[in-house]
Design a protein around this motif. Structure first.
Motif, PDB file in Angstrom:
ATOM      1  N   ASP A   1      10.107   6.641  -5.762  1.00  0.00           N
ATOM      2  CA  ASP A   1      10.044   5.297  -6.336  1.00  0.00           C
ATOM      3  C   ASP A   1      10.857   4.304  -5.507  1.00  0.00           C
ATOM      4  O   ASP A   1      10.415   3.180  -5.246  1.00  0.00           O
ATOM      5  N   ALA A   2      12.050   4.720  -5.095  1.00  0.00           N
ATOM      6  CA  ALA A   2      12.897   3.841  -4.284  1.00  0.00           C
ATOM      7  C   ALA A   2      12.268   3.579  -2.917  1.00  0.00           C
ATOM      8  O   ALA A   2      12.361   2.472  -2.376  1.00  0.00           O
ATOM      9  N   SER A   3      11.617   4.591  -2.386  1.00  0.00           N
ATOM     10  CA  SER A   3      11.010   4.460  -1.059  1.00  0.00           C
ATOM     11  C   SER A   3       9.920   3.400  -1.037  1.00  0.00           C
ATOM     12  O   SER A   3       9.756   2.683  -0.042  1.00  0.00           O
ATOM     13  N   GLY A   4       9.155   3.302  -2.115  1.00  0.00           N
ATOM     14  CA  GLY A   4       8.106   2.296  -2.169  1.00  0.00           C
ATOM     15  C   GLY A   4       8.672   0.893  -2.039  1.00  0.00           C
ATOM     16  O   GLY A   4       8.136   0.054  -1.295  1.00  0.00           O
ATOM     17  N   PHE A   5       9.775   0.632  -2.726  1.00  0.00           N
ATOM     18  CA  PHE A   5      10.426  -0.673  -2.645  1.00  0.00           C
ATOM     19  C   PHE A   5      10.976  -0.919  -1.244  1.00  0.00           C
ATOM     20  O   PHE A   5      10.850  -2.021  -0.687  1.00  0.00           O
TER      21      PHE A   5
ATOM     22  N   ILE B   1      -0.786   3.102   5.587  1.00  0.00           N
ATOM     23  CA  ILE B   1      -1.239   4.415   5.135  1.00  0.00           C
ATOM     24  C   ILE B   1      -0.076   5.163   4.483  1.00  0.00           C
ATOM     25  O   ILE B   1      -0.256   5.868   3.482  1.00  0.00           O
ATOM     26  N   ALA B   2       1.128   4.989   5.043  1.00  0.00           N
ATOM     27  CA  ALA B   2       2.316   5.611   4.448  1.00  0.00           C
ATOM     28  C   ALA B   2       2.531   5.109   3.026  1.00  0.00           C
ATOM     29  O   ALA B   2       2.779   5.898   2.100  1.00  0.00           O
ATOM     30  N   PHE B   3       2.442   3.809   2.847  1.00  0.00           N
ATOM     31  CA  PHE B   3       2.610   3.212   1.531  1.00  0.00           C
ATOM     32  C   PHE B   3       1.556   3.742   0.570  1.00  0.00           C
ATOM     33  O   PHE B   3       1.852   4.108  -0.574  1.00  0.00           O
ATOM     34  N   GLY B   4       0.310   3.809   1.040  1.00  0.00           N
ATOM     35  CA  GLY B   4      -0.769   4.333   0.213  1.00  0.00           C
ATOM     36  C   GLY B   4      -0.553   5.784  -0.162  1.00  0.00           C
ATOM     37  O   GLY B   4      -0.806   6.192  -1.306  1.00  0.00           O
ATOM     38  N   ASN B   5      -0.074   6.590   0.790  1.00  0.00           N
ATOM     39  CA  ASN B   5       0.191   8.002   0.510  1.00  0.00           C
ATOM     40  C   ASN B   5       1.281   8.177  -0.532  1.00  0.00           C
ATOM     41  O   ASN B   5       1.208   9.051  -1.395  1.00  0.00           O
ATOM     42  N   LEU B   6       2.309   7.343  -0.455  1.00  0.00           N
ATOM     43  CA  LEU B   6       3.391   7.427  -1.430  1.00  0.00           C
ATOM     44  C   LEU B   6       2.876   7.101  -2.826  1.00  0.00           C
ATOM     45  O   LEU B   6       3.163   7.814  -3.796  1.00  0.00           O
ATOM     46  N   ILE B   7       2.102   6.032  -2.930  1.00  0.00           N
ATOM     47  CA  ILE B   7       1.533   5.659  -4.225  1.00  0.00           C
ATOM     48  C   ILE B   7       0.619   6.773  -4.734  1.00  0.00           C
ATOM     49  O   ILE B   7       0.614   7.104  -5.926  1.00  0.00           O
ATOM     50  N   ALA B   8      -0.157   7.365  -3.818  1.00  0.00           N
ATOM     51  CA  ALA B   8      -1.058   8.451  -4.200  1.00  0.00           C
ATOM     52  C   ALA B   8      -0.283   9.615  -4.806  1.00  0.00           C
ATOM     53  O   ALA B   8      -0.694  10.210  -5.811  1.00  0.00           O
ATOM     54  N   GLY B   9       0.850   9.956  -4.203  1.00  0.00           N
ATOM     55  CA  GLY B   9       1.660  11.046  -4.726  1.00  0.00           C
ATOM     56  C   GLY B   9       2.218  10.746  -6.108  1.00  0.00           C
ATOM     57  O   GLY B   9       2.260  11.624  -6.980  1.00  0.00           O
ATOM     58  N   ARG B  10       2.617   9.498  -6.323  1.00  0.00           N
ATOM     59  CA  ARG B  10       3.160   9.137  -7.635  1.00  0.00           C
ATOM     60  C   ARG B  10       2.058   9.100  -8.694  1.00  0.00           C
ATOM     61  O   ARG B  10       2.274   9.492  -9.838  1.00  0.00           O
TER      62      ARG B  10
END
Length: 509
Positions: free
Chosen positions: A264-268, A450-459
């Motif tokens: 969650d923190a990484s997304g911000f 793509i990194a941002f999208g992957n993080l959201i996908a995991g959450r």
């Protein structure tokens, strides 16, 4: 990058690869094996983490496993930005690919050794290696073509993309069979063998790349360059020591981490980093007005790319778990590995990529080729339609039934068509819109989307919890419907703003 616009000379085309520069074959097979290693490991990663300890897995719950998956896949692409910068300023693109491949190989072989420490060490090494290799190999593909070959460049990226997916198709069949059927670590080891083969091929044929990306794009006096080298070396040593210390502390149990909170923190943090980087480019780099407009287009496409990948990358997490838990995989008494369905998307890419490559060239000749924003919009809408299929499939699951694999196959077909409308076109657009001195860095920024999208996908996949679904059956179709609304809505917004974006792109379409 040393791309002077005449890289499509007669000498380069003398030993052509499907009518393209011979160097495309070198990059094609290097990326094919690198993607074999990545998608082979990814196909079994979540399944390994949620598997019981007494069966060789890590025994993690779904939320924690998918958070780790999201963090891993995020960092794989997040490090593309510093990887592109190091290649531009220090290594040169060709050496960055070589060094990155070596580190990736070491990471996969580390995961082949049983143990929590070797598992997490392997993830870290793969992340670092991919950050060096991934953005720079795509940048060299763009450098193979002259500035007046936009349609051919798009076709070249489509062929390159087909190479990616040959590796992605074969990998889950091999690593899935070994991982699910024999030992998870055999599957991880097979991924390492693939990357090793890619390294051997790259070194044997790198001469066909010529001087494209052979040297860094350095500016300043030799003294200034030497100071920069010293700072980079000091920074890398410091970062390396910090990572080793952190890794030892975590693996030894001295420090406990919460993957969900970190995700969650990484997304911000990513959001702030992207804003800061674009501000830096506008302020610190000497850009013309036209270059500033084109950088603005990359920033806009960044947002829609992140939306796309947040849905598409459910394949390795929530859709993978759907295949394992809710899909009838019995074939005449034999249980097909769930990870084999991860090859379906790649199969469709292999069969459809040449069609899309031909289609863009044919439409360009007829002066009917859709602009880049329109292609992006089609990609998002098709992705949403794929999840609409999954929403209907989930109603059967809620009723207590297993569904046929055809539901997932239809979803992957629609996702593939969406991917071909967006991903290779996006890669090509970045190489065309970026100032030549910033191509590697802009490609790194692109992979951050793509990194941002992957993080959201995991959450999002963290909501895919069997116990929660049993308690609230509506959770599963609601989850897929949310993705439908987000992706289709994004596509419609892009269609509305197509003309203003085209104007900013200038003569680039």
């Amino acid at each position: 990058m040393n791309n002077t616009g005449d890289s499509n000379s007669t000498d380069q085309y003398k030993y052509s690869f499907f009518g393209h520069p011979r160097g495309l074959a070198t990059l094609f097979f290097t990326e094919m094996w690198e993607r074999f290693s990545y998608y082979g490991m990814r196909a079994i990663l979540v399944l390994f983490m949620v598997d019981a300890i007494n069966r060789g897995g890590l025994g993690l719950d779904d939320t924690t496993a998918t958070a780790i998956y999201g963090l891993y896949t995020m960092f794989v692409y997040l490090l593309a930005l510093p990887g592109g910068w190091l290649a531009d300023k220090f290594f040169g693109l060709q050496k960055a690919i070589w060094y990155g491949g070596i580190i990736i190989t070491a990471g996969h072989f580390s995961m082949a050794i049983p143990g929590n420490t070797t598992f997490y060490l392997g993830l870290v090494l793969i992340v670092i290696g991919t950050g060096l290799l991934k953005p720079n190999i795509s940048s060299i593909v763009g450098g193979l073509y002259g500035d007046d070959e936009q349609a051919r460049r798009d076709a070249g990226f489509s062929i390159f993309y087909m190479g990616i997916n040959i590796g992605a198709f074969l990998a889950p069949l091999i690593t899935g069979y070994l991982g699910e059927g024999i030992s998870w670590h055999y599957g991880f080891g097979a991924a390492g063998v693939g990357m090793l083969l890619g390294l051997i091929q790259y070194k044997a044929t790198e001469k066909y790349l010529g001087d494209i990306g052979a040297k860094p794009e350095m500016t300043g006096t030799p003294e200034e360059q030497q100071k920069l080298f010293g700072r980079i070396k000091a920074g890398l040593w410091g970062l390396g020591l910090f990572c080793v210390a952190a890794f030892v502390a975590i693996s030894s149990g001295w420090i406990t981490i919460n993957p969900v909170a970190i995700a969650d923190a990484s997304g911000f943090i990513i959001f702030l980093l992207v804003l800061a980087y674009f501000a830096y480019v506008y302020i610190a780099e000497d850009l013309t007005t036209d270059e500033q407009k084109k950088i603005g287009v990359i920033a806009a496409l960044f947002i829609f790319s992140a939306i796309f990948w947040s849905g598409f990358e459910q394949a390795g997490s929530s859709l993978n778990l759907f295949a394992e838990r809710y899909t009838d995989r019995d074939i005449f008494g034999w249980l097909m590995p769930a990870s084999w369905l991860q090859s379906v998307n790649a199969f469709f890419i292999i069969t459809l990529a040449p069609v899309f490559g031909w289609l863009w060239v044919w439409l360009a000749k007829k002066n009917l080729e859709p602009a880049t924003p329109v292609k992006f919009a089609f990609g998002l809408i098709l992705l949403g339609l794929g999840f609409l299929v999954m929403m209907f499939a989930s109603y059967y699951v809620v009723g207590g039934n297993e569904v046929l694999p055809t539901w997932l196959i239809m979803t992957y077909l629609l996702h593939t068509c969406g991917e071909l409308c967006l991903s290779p076109v996006g890669l090509s657009a970045v190489t065309k819109l970026s100032p030549k001195k910033l191509v590697g860095q802009m490609m790194g920024i692109w992979f951050m989307s793509i990194a941002f999208g992957n993080l959201i996908a995991g959450r999002i996949a963290g909501q895919f919890n069997d116990e929660a679904i049993q308690a609230d059956p509506s959770l599963l179709p609601d989850l897929f419907w949310l993705i439908v609304m987000t992706t289709v809505g994004g596509g419609l917004v892009l269609l509305l703003f197509n003309k203003p974006i085209k104007k900013l792109m200038g003569n680039i379409h």
